[in-house]
Design an enzyme around this catalytic site. Sequence first.
Site, short mmCIF file in Angstrom:
data_model
loop_
_atom_site.label_atom_id
_atom_site.label_comp_id
_atom_site.label_asym_id
_atom_site.label_seq_id
_atom_site.Cartn_x
_atom_site.Cartn_y
_atom_site.Cartn_z
N SER A 163 44.94 0.41 -76.24
CA SER A 163 44.45 -0.48 -74.35
C SER A 163 42.99 -0.18 -74.38
CB SER A 163 45.34 0.31 -73.44
OG SER A 163 44.90 1.37 -73.15
N LYS A 209 40.53 -3.38 -68.89
CA LYS A 209 40.42 -3.06 -67.78
C LYS A 209 39.55 -4.13 -67.04
CE LYS A 209 42.39 0.39 -65.87
NZ LYS A 209 43.55 1.08 -64.86
#
Length: 402
Positions: free
Chosen positions: A302, A51
């Site tokens: 991720s 992110k």
Amino acid sequence: MLTLQDVLQAKKRMEKTIHKTPLDYSYTFSKMSGNDVYMKLENLQKTGSFKVRGSFNKIMSLSNEERERGVIAASAGNHAQGVAYSSNMIGIPCTIVMPKGAPLSKIEATKGYGAEVILHGDIFDESLEFALDLQRKRGATFVHPFDDLAVIAGQGTIALEILEQLPDVDAVLCPVGGGGLLAGIAFTLKQHNPNIKVYGVESSACPGMTAALRNNKPIVIQASDTIADGIAVKRPGEITYQIIQQYVDGVICVDETEISRTMLYLLERNKLLVEGSAACSLAAVLYDRLPLKGKKVVSILSGGNVDVTLISRIIERGLVEAGRYVTFTTVISDKPGQLNKLLRIIAELEANVLSIHHQRIGTKVLPGQAEIYFSLETKNQEHIRKIHQVLINEGYVVDILG
């Protein structure tokens, strides 16, 4: 419209700040899946998640006037930390609105990067609505977690790294919630080589992108609780949907058991701690959700910001499913030597007693008896069946609890 130049510019912006994460080949997972499996370790990224790429690119693209007014974001965790970290890097005001139930570790980490944290709402949608209202009042820039071209371009830098690390990659699997990560990666890969297959993976408990593709537009879905909370988005973005519809080869769902097992596989065999959302991409490979064999496949891991209480539950569940942990009850005569006799049988069967508890009062217990609760460390399901059968043969009535 998103361009390849946008992604290249994002890469240039973050060169000295954001990690180029490893691409790790796994012999174990390759053997299990029939493909050459590589893992893109974004769980080792700064702030513990991909992110930070998108948020950093967005914030670095702001004008001086916009920077002075600061930024606002809504997030339950990873996006919050990415925005807070990026804002702190260039010294601009940052406010993050988080749900009241957000993990304490993520709240404290976000504060640690210098952000003002406001807890509002029981779910993310309520936090988002409050953040947008606050943004209008303060005139700050809202940093969207996925539906923003600068954010998408930042996530696309992962694809550039994969192309450098594995130029002949055949397929890439990517977790998908709102769609920013998948959109950025799919767009960038297809610009370089349209033959590379790109798949999104989401939890069957919250199949937002699957529903969007089926209905030809993003819609709000009814979702169940999922350990893949990082991708539990009920309505994907408009921009991300359009890119995904054009460039992605398919979206796959995996269930909660497959996700939790994959988390345990990664922890035990690769010493990698990943979130449920991150494990989804690898779960799709391990549980044969792909129309691929003998290909070079990259799974995007991720993020790695896992709440410690969840880790213990994942481990316990995985041990039970693998037959390495079992709890059972039986009733014995409440006389000297009877418990020792039962323990001796268990020891001879090479099971390890983790805990033991006995009580003399209960619906199954007659006067002069005691009910015994055992938790055992075992080898596998066959070992459990053997223990069960031997105890029955010895005259015990055994109830296996888990």
